[in-house]
Design a protein around this motif. Sequence first.
Motif, PDB file in Angstrom:
ATOM      1  N   LEU A 151       0.835  -1.209   0.000  1.00 36.24           N
ATOM      2  CA  LEU A 151       0.000   0.000   0.000  1.00 36.24           C
ATOM      3  C   LEU A 151       0.872   1.263   0.000  1.00 36.24           C
ATOM      4  CD1 LEU A 151      -2.758  -1.220   2.452  1.00 36.24           C
ATOM      5  CD2 LEU A 151      -3.056  -0.768  -0.011  1.00 36.24           C
ATOM      6  N   ASN A 152       1.937   1.252   0.774  1.00 37.92           N
ATOM      7  CA  ASN A 152       2.866   2.399   0.786  1.00 37.92           C
ATOM      8  C   ASN A 152       3.528   2.589  -0.579  1.00 37.92           C
ATOM      9  OD1 ASN A 152       2.342   3.091   3.433  1.00 37.92           O
ATOM     10  ND2 ASN A 152       4.063   1.928   4.248  1.00 37.92           N
ATOM     11  N   ARG A 153       3.910   1.487  -1.213  1.00 39.81           N
ATOM     12  CA  ARG A 153       4.491   1.576  -2.556  1.00 39.81           C
ATOM     13  C   ARG A 153       3.473   2.128  -3.553  1.00 39.81           C
ATOM     14  NH1 ARG A 153       7.826   2.717  -4.231  1.00 39.81           N
ATOM     15  NH2 ARG A 153       7.899   1.468  -6.115  1.00 39.81           N
ATOM     16  N   MET A 154       2.205   1.756  -3.394  1.00 43.86           N
ATOM     17  CA  MET A 154       1.159   2.271  -4.282  1.00 43.86           C
ATOM     18  C   MET A 154       1.003   3.777  -4.110  1.00 43.86           C
ATOM     19  SD  MET A 154      -1.706  -0.752  -4.190  1.00 43.86           S
ATOM     20  CE  MET A 154      -2.667  -0.105  -5.587  1.00 43.86           C
ATOM     21  N   VAL A 155       1.149   4.263  -2.880  1.00 47.28           N
ATOM     22  CA  VAL A 155       1.119   5.706  -2.624  1.00 47.28           C
ATOM     23  C   VAL A 155       2.336   6.353  -3.273  1.00 47.28           C
ATOM     24  CG1 VAL A 155       1.283   7.494  -0.831  1.00 47.28           C
ATOM     25  CG2 VAL A 155      -0.236   5.530  -0.501  1.00 47.28           C
ATOM     26  N   ASP A 156       3.499   5.764  -3.084  1.00 45.35           N
ATOM     27  CA  ASP A 156       4.741   6.305  -3.669  1.00 45.35           C
ATOM     28  C   ASP A 156       4.649   6.429  -5.189  1.00 45.35           C
ATOM     29  OD1 ASP A 156       5.821   6.335  -1.119  1.00 45.35           O
ATOM     30  OD2 ASP A 156       7.065   4.540  -1.426  1.00 45.35           O
ATOM     31  N   GLU A 157       3.962   5.495  -5.816  1.00 49.53           N
ATOM     32  CA  GLU A 157       3.838   5.490  -7.279  1.00 49.53           C
ATOM     33  C   GLU A 157       2.608   6.268  -7.762  1.00 49.53           C
ATOM     34  OE1 GLU A 157       6.198   4.410  -9.301  1.00 49.53           O
ATOM     35  OE2 GLU A 157       7.322   3.986  -7.467  1.00 49.53           O
ATOM     36  N   ASP A 158       1.902   6.930  -6.839  1.00 44.45           N
ATOM     37  CA  ASP A 158       0.714   7.736  -7.159  1.00 44.45           C
ATOM     38  C   ASP A 158      -0.436   6.927  -7.749  1.00 44.45           C
ATOM     39  OD1 ASP A 158       1.707  10.191  -6.211  1.00 44.45           O
ATOM     40  OD2 ASP A 158       2.818  10.511  -8.076  1.00 44.45           O
ATOM     41  N   PHE A 159      -0.536   5.651  -7.380  1.00 44.92           N
ATOM     42  CA  PHE A 159      -1.679   4.856  -7.788  1.00 44.92           C
ATOM     43  C   PHE A 159      -2.875   5.140  -6.875  1.00 44.92           C
ATOM     44  CE2 PHE A 159       1.540   1.620  -9.465  1.00 44.92           C
ATOM     45  CZ  PHE A 159       1.395   2.036 -10.775  1.00 44.92           C
TER      46      PHE A 159
END
Length: 170
Positions: A151-159
């Motif tokens: 979920l944090n990676r999804m935030v980082d990638e602006d998904f």
Amino acid sequence: PRHLIEAFLAAEDKRFFAHRGVDYRATVRAVLANYLAGRRVQGASTITQQLCKELVGRERSYARKAREAILSRRTEHALTKLEILELYLNQIYLGHGAYGVQAAARNYYRKDVWELSLAEAAVLAGLPPQPGALNPVIDFEGSKKRQRYVLNRMVDEDFIDRATADAAFG
């Protein structure tokens, strides 16, 4: 569903649509990190390389990595990115006897893949590094930790935005 694809891209290969089978930038980063740590602490396999790994064998050697890279480049020439992603998502081992995201959705959540919530998709996307150990049946806490990472990676990638990630984790 789109959020499932984005979860896998964020967790496994953020530059999937930018490289041609081998992410040289990630490879250099991983080699340096592993050298500095004195052991393997990072990987750099792309989704295409993970797909091809089944064809070249699993032994740990530079020769195998070279064969995997060559096959990955050839695969990228023969198939579209969406075809590669579809093959990957339909064959990847996700623990507890499940090969592919549909089997994993049925196995862990008793629903079809298109019915998965963001939270459930993030759990599945967190499984590839250690599907036998991090799945929610074997290690619920480890699975939740990995879900938070995805979920944090999804935030980082602006998904997704932070509020959406927090709501999914909650």
